[in-house]
Design a protein around this motif. Structure first.
Motif, PDB file in Angstrom:
ATOM      1  N   ASP A 210      -6.565  19.571   8.414  1.00  0.00           N
ATOM      2  CA  ASP A 210      -6.225  19.379   7.006  1.00  0.00           C
ATOM      3  C   ASP A 210      -5.266  18.218   6.826  1.00  0.00           C
ATOM      4  OD1 ASP A 210      -7.796  21.507   6.234  1.00  0.00           O
ATOM      5  OD2 ASP A 210      -6.146  22.943   6.132  1.00  0.00           O
ATOM      6  N   ILE A 211      -4.265  18.129   7.703  1.00  0.00           N
ATOM      7  CA  ILE A 211      -3.263  17.066   7.578  1.00  0.00           C
ATOM      8  C   ILE A 211      -3.890  15.698   7.779  1.00  0.00           C
ATOM      9  CG2 ILE A 211      -1.210  16.056   8.648  1.00  0.00           C
ATOM     10  CD1 ILE A 211      -0.662  18.434   6.799  1.00  0.00           C
ATOM     11  N   THR A 212      -4.669  15.553   8.833  1.00  0.00           N
ATOM     12  CA  THR A 212      -5.240  14.231   9.103  1.00  0.00           C
ATOM     13  C   THR A 212      -6.248  13.823   8.036  1.00  0.00           C
ATOM     14  OG1 THR A 212      -5.715  12.879  11.065  1.00  0.00           O
ATOM     15  CG2 THR A 212      -7.324  14.611  10.540  1.00  0.00           C
ATOM     16  N   SER A 213      -6.817  14.801   7.332  1.00  0.00           N
ATOM     17  CA  SER A 213      -7.795  14.494   6.282  1.00  0.00           C
ATOM     18  C   SER A 213      -7.177  13.744   5.112  1.00  0.00           C
ATOM     19  CB  SER A 213      -8.454  15.780   5.772  1.00  0.00           C
ATOM     20  OG  SER A 213      -9.215  16.393   6.801  1.00  0.00           O
ATOM     21  N   ILE A 214      -5.881  13.943   4.883  1.00  0.00           N
ATOM     22  CA  ILE A 214      -5.233  13.301   3.738  1.00  0.00           C
ATOM     23  C   ILE A 214      -4.538  11.997   4.124  1.00  0.00           C
ATOM     24  CG2 ILE A 214      -4.921  15.494   2.538  1.00  0.00           C
ATOM     25  CD1 ILE A 214      -1.966  15.410   3.330  1.00  0.00           C
ATOM     26  N   CYS A 215      -4.658  11.610   5.399  1.00  0.00           N
ATOM     27  CA  CYS A 215      -3.990  10.408   5.891  1.00  0.00           C
ATOM     28  C   CYS A 215      -4.979   9.259   6.047  1.00  0.00           C
ATOM     29  CB  CYS A 215      -3.311  10.694   7.231  1.00  0.00           C
ATOM     30  SG  CYS A 215      -1.959  11.905   7.109  1.00  0.00           S
TER      31      CYS A 215
ATOM     32  N   GLY B 237       0.805  -1.214   0.000  1.00  0.00           N
ATOM     33  CA  GLY B 237       0.000   0.000   0.000  1.00  0.00           C
ATOM     34  C   GLY B 237       0.838   1.265   0.000  1.00  0.00           C
ATOM     35  N   SER B 238       0.145   2.385   0.041  1.00  0.00           N
ATOM     36  CA  SER B 238       0.798   3.700   0.132  1.00  0.00           C
ATOM     37  C   SER B 238       0.174   4.438   1.313  1.00  0.00           C
ATOM     38  CB  SER B 238       0.614   4.487  -1.166  1.00  0.00           C
ATOM     39  OG  SER B 238       1.178   3.806  -2.263  1.00  0.00           O
ATOM     40  N   VAL B 239       0.370   3.865   2.491  1.00  0.00           N
ATOM     41  CA  VAL B 239      -0.288   4.363   3.690  1.00  0.00           C
ATOM     42  C   VAL B 239       0.403   5.625   4.198  1.00  0.00           C
ATOM     43  CG1 VAL B 239      -0.768   3.843   6.107  1.00  0.00           C
ATOM     44  CG2 VAL B 239      -1.123   2.099   4.365  1.00  0.00           C
ATOM     45  N   LEU B 240      -0.420   6.614   4.554  1.00  0.00           N
ATOM     46  CA  LEU B 240       0.067   7.863   5.124  1.00  0.00           C
ATOM     47  C   LEU B 240      -0.463   7.969   6.544  1.00  0.00           C
ATOM     48  CD1 LEU B 240       1.722  10.365   4.213  1.00  0.00           C
ATOM     49  CD2 LEU B 240      -0.440  11.418   3.518  1.00  0.00           C
ATOM     50  N   VAL B 241       0.439   8.209   7.515  1.00  0.00           N
ATOM     51  CA  VAL B 241       0.076   8.235   8.924  1.00  0.00           C
ATOM     52  C   VAL B 241       0.356   9.608   9.511  1.00  0.00           C
ATOM     53  CG1 VAL B 241       0.479   7.238  11.210  1.00  0.00           C
ATOM     54  CG2 VAL B 241       0.623   5.786   9.164  1.00  0.00           C
ATOM     55  N   HIS B 242      -0.671  10.207  10.122  1.00  0.00           N
ATOM     56  CA  HIS B 242      -0.516  11.471  10.837  1.00  0.00           C
ATOM     57  C   HIS B 242      -0.132  11.173  12.271  1.00  0.00           C
ATOM     58  CE1 HIS B 242      -2.589  15.316  12.577  1.00  0.00           C
ATOM     59  NE2 HIS B 242      -1.273  15.389  12.627  1.00  0.00           N
ATOM     60  N   ASN B 243       0.953  11.793  12.727  1.00  0.00           N
ATOM     61  CA  ASN B 243       1.454  11.572  14.075  1.00  0.00           C
ATOM     62  C   ASN B 243       1.475  12.863  14.882  1.00  0.00           C
ATOM     63  OD1 ASN B 243       2.842   8.641  13.814  1.00  0.00           O
ATOM     64  ND2 ASN B 243       3.256   9.820  11.955  1.00  0.00           N
ATOM     65  N   ILE B 244       0.795  12.848  16.000  1.00  0.00           N
ATOM     66  CA  ILE B 244       0.986  13.876  17.024  1.00  0.00           C
ATOM     67  C   ILE B 244       1.718  13.147  18.135  1.00  0.00           C
ATOM     68  CG2 ILE B 244      -0.115  15.517  18.585  1.00  0.00           C
ATOM     69  CD1 ILE B 244      -2.519  15.550  16.720  1.00  0.00           C
ATOM     70  N   THR B 245       3.018  13.277  18.160  1.00  0.00           N
ATOM     71  CA  THR B 245       3.806  12.344  18.951  1.00  0.00           C
ATOM     72  C   THR B 245       4.846  13.043  19.798  1.00  0.00           C
ATOM     73  OG1 THR B 245       4.969  10.209  18.817  1.00  0.00           O
ATOM     74  CG2 THR B 245       5.531  11.858  17.158  1.00  0.00           C
ATOM     75  N   ASN B 246       5.594  12.235  20.491  1.00  0.00           N
ATOM     76  CA  ASN B 246       6.586  12.640  21.481  1.00  0.00           C
ATOM     77  C   ASN B 246       7.754  13.377  20.818  1.00  0.00           C
ATOM     78  OD1 ASN B 246       8.559  12.570  23.539  1.00  0.00           O
ATOM     79  ND2 ASN B 246       7.819  10.600  24.285  1.00  0.00           N
TER      80      ASN B 246
ATOM     81  N   PRO C  22       5.159   8.947   6.993  1.00  0.00           N
ATOM     82  CA  PRO C  22       4.704   9.709   8.150  1.00  0.00           C
ATOM     83  C   PRO C  22       4.514  11.189   7.844  1.00  0.00           C
ATOM     84  CG  PRO C  22       7.077   9.516   8.230  1.00  0.00           C
ATOM     85  CD  PRO C  22       6.635   8.899   6.913  1.00  0.00           C
ATOM     86  N   ILE C  23       3.557  11.798   8.530  1.00  0.00           N
ATOM     87  CA  ILE C  23       3.441  13.254   8.597  1.00  0.00           C
ATOM     88  C   ILE C  23       3.340  13.626  10.065  1.00  0.00           C
ATOM     89  CG2 ILE C  23       2.013  15.272   8.113  1.00  0.00           C
ATOM     90  CD1 ILE C  23       1.177  14.098   5.528  1.00  0.00           C
ATOM     91  N   MET C  24       4.122  14.612  10.494  1.00  0.00           N
ATOM     92  CA  MET C  24       4.097  15.069  11.866  1.00  0.00           C
ATOM     93  C   MET C  24       3.516  16.478  11.913  1.00  0.00           C
ATOM     94  SD  MET C  24       6.071  12.412  11.809  1.00  0.00           S
ATOM     95  CE  MET C  24       6.637  11.096  12.897  1.00  0.00           C
ATOM     96  N   SER C  25       2.452  16.648  12.681  1.00  0.00           N
ATOM     97  CA  SER C  25       1.867  17.978  12.840  1.00  0.00           C
ATOM     98  C   SER C  25       1.069  18.030  14.127  1.00  0.00           C
ATOM     99  CB  SER C  25       0.946  18.318  11.658  1.00  0.00           C
ATOM    100  OG  SER C  25       0.320  19.572  11.881  1.00  0.00           O
ATOM    101  N   ASP C  26       1.342  19.048  14.964  1.00  0.00           N
ATOM    102  CA  ASP C  26       0.567  19.245  16.184  1.00  0.00           C
ATOM    103  C   ASP C  26       0.121  20.696  16.348  1.00  0.00           C
ATOM    104  OD1 ASP C  26       2.907  20.510  16.896  1.00  0.00           O
ATOM    105  OD2 ASP C  26       3.273  19.291  18.687  1.00  0.00           O
ATOM    106  N   GLU C  27       0.070  21.424  15.242  1.00  0.00           N
ATOM    107  CA  GLU C  27      -0.452  22.790  15.244  1.00  0.00           C
ATOM    108  C   GLU C  27      -1.971  22.739  15.051  1.00  0.00           C
ATOM    109  OE1 GLU C  27      -1.811  26.269  15.244  1.00  0.00           O
ATOM    110  OE2 GLU C  27       0.324  26.036  15.769  1.00  0.00           O
TER     111      GLU C  27
ATOM    112  N   ALA D  77      -4.678  20.223  19.647  1.00  0.00           N
ATOM    113  CA  ALA D  77      -4.515  19.583  18.341  1.00  0.00           C
ATOM    114  C   ALA D  77      -4.978  18.128  18.362  1.00  0.00           C
ATOM    115  CB  ALA D  77      -3.050  19.666  17.909  1.00  0.00           C
ATOM    116  N   MET D  78      -4.725  17.434  19.463  1.00  0.00           N
ATOM    117  CA  MET D  78      -5.147  16.034  19.566  1.00  0.00           C
ATOM    118  C   MET D  78      -6.655  15.902  19.457  1.00  0.00           C
ATOM    119  SD  MET D  78      -2.617  14.781  22.640  1.00  0.00           S
ATOM    120  CE  MET D  78      -0.831  14.823  22.424  1.00  0.00           C
ATOM    121  N   TYR D  79      -7.366  16.762  20.151  1.00  0.00           N
ATOM    122  CA  TYR D  79      -8.828  16.714  20.080  1.00  0.00           C
ATOM    123  C   TYR D  79      -9.321  17.058  18.675  1.00  0.00           C
ATOM    124  CZ  TYR D  79      -9.565  16.118  25.102  1.00  0.00           C
ATOM    125  OH  TYR D  79      -9.609  15.618  26.384  1.00  0.00           O
ATOM    126  N   ALA D  80      -8.725  18.075  18.060  1.00  0.00           N
ATOM    127  CA  ALA D  80      -9.167  18.501  16.730  1.00  0.00           C
ATOM    128  C   ALA D  80      -8.889  17.424  15.689  1.00  0.00           C
ATOM    129  CB  ALA D  80      -8.469  19.806  16.343  1.00  0.00           C
ATOM    130  N   ALA D  81      -7.690  16.862  15.727  1.00  0.00           N
ATOM    131  CA  ALA D  81      -7.343  15.815  14.761  1.00  0.00           C
ATOM    132  C   ALA D  81      -8.174  14.566  14.992  1.00  0.00           C
ATOM    133  CB  ALA D  81      -5.857  15.494  14.856  1.00  0.00           C
TER     134      ALA D  81
END
Length: 273
Positions: free
Chosen positions: A50-55, A12-21, A39-44, A72-76
């Motif tokens: 928008d970021i999580t929508s494409i993952c 596959g071509s899996v894209l993962v949004h990470n709000i991480t450590n 991976p995509i990292m974003s916590d703004e 950001a965690m709640y919004a994503a």
């Protein structure tokens, strides 16, 4: 069974949004890349919807909390839920502080998680509201051993049934349950606990496995846990005189990168109860 999970991820071509450590963010990204995902990292807060929508999956890790990242965690999580994406919670350090415990439990109340992955003390804390986590490590009194594994299976199965999501408890013996079945996994090396971030990496690759195998989340989670533990075994077997923690970290990521479904199937050590 596990081979198919890994083969699907590689194909596959899996894209993962990470709000991480923040401590482990680079290692999480590299582990996700190593297993064949991106991976995509974003916590703004203004960016995450928008970021999580494409993952295809969202990995929420509370290891380094601040007010902005909590928002950001709640919004994503809300947006990922609306889109039907796979969502994982890693409640790092729940039980070590009031903020961590309240954040983990608050997220669980507002977001539909597919998987919650943590050590036994973290899982016990989010289940009961209190615990004895030592920083980000499990309290030794909570450890799952061969002597109490049956009790551990019952506990994890009950929490999974109560929460309605897969619970993955990782430690010397790993337990993964959907409330009905429970994988008891014995891959890994004790030396993995001396490296910062192996748990965070596992959460990232688990989210990738989930996105690639949306119809079999229990098996996908078990495959990720087995793969990480097997990578720890392979990486340790390749250590040379003079090698240390940083080398071992890299060897684990390399082992994931070079692993395929057949190697995982042959090297996975698990039983289903």
């Amino acid at each position: 069974m596990l081979k198919e999970q890994f083969d699907n991820l590689r194909a596959g071509s899996v894209l993962v949004h990470n709000i991480t450590n923040y401590v482990t963010v680079n290692d999480v990204a590299n582990a996700i890349l190593a297993c064949g995902a991106s991976p995509i990292m974003s916590d703004e807060p203004e960016d995450v919807e928008d970021i999580t929508s494409i993952c295809g999956a969202l990995n929420i890790n509370i290891g380094t909390l601040n007010r902005r990242s909590i928002e950001a965690m709640y919004a994503a999580g809300r947006r990922a839920g609306e889109l039907g994406h796979k969502i994982l919670l890693d409640p790092v350090g729940a039980g070590a502080s009031r903020l961590r415990t309240e954040t983990a439990r608050g997220l669980m109340n507002k977001i539909r998680f597919d998987v919650i992955r943590g050590n036994i003390s973290e899982i016990r804390t989010i289940a009961t509201g209190s615990g004895t986590t030592r920083g980000v490590d499990a309290d030794i009194a909570d450890a799952i051993t061969e002597h109490n594994v049956d009790e551990g299976v019952d506990f994890v199965r009950s929490i999974a049934a109560e929460t309605g999501c897969i619970i993955a408890v990782t430690g010397a013996i790993d337990l993964v349950s959907d409330g009905k079945r429970c994988f008891v996994i014995r891959n890994g090396r004790p030396e993995m606990s001396r490296i910062t971030g192996t748990g965070c990496q596992l959460s990232g690759i688990t989210a990738a496995f989930l996105a690639a195998n949306p119809q079999t989340p229990l098996e996908a989670t078990a495959a990720a846990v087995c793969a990480m533990g097997l990578a720890g075994e392979i990486g340790w077997s390749r250590m040379q005189e003079g090698d240390g923690n940083s080398t071992y970290r890299n060897r684990i990521i390399d082992a994931i990168c070079n692993m395929d479904g057949q190697q995982l199937e042959e090297g996975a050590k698990y039983e289903i109860r």
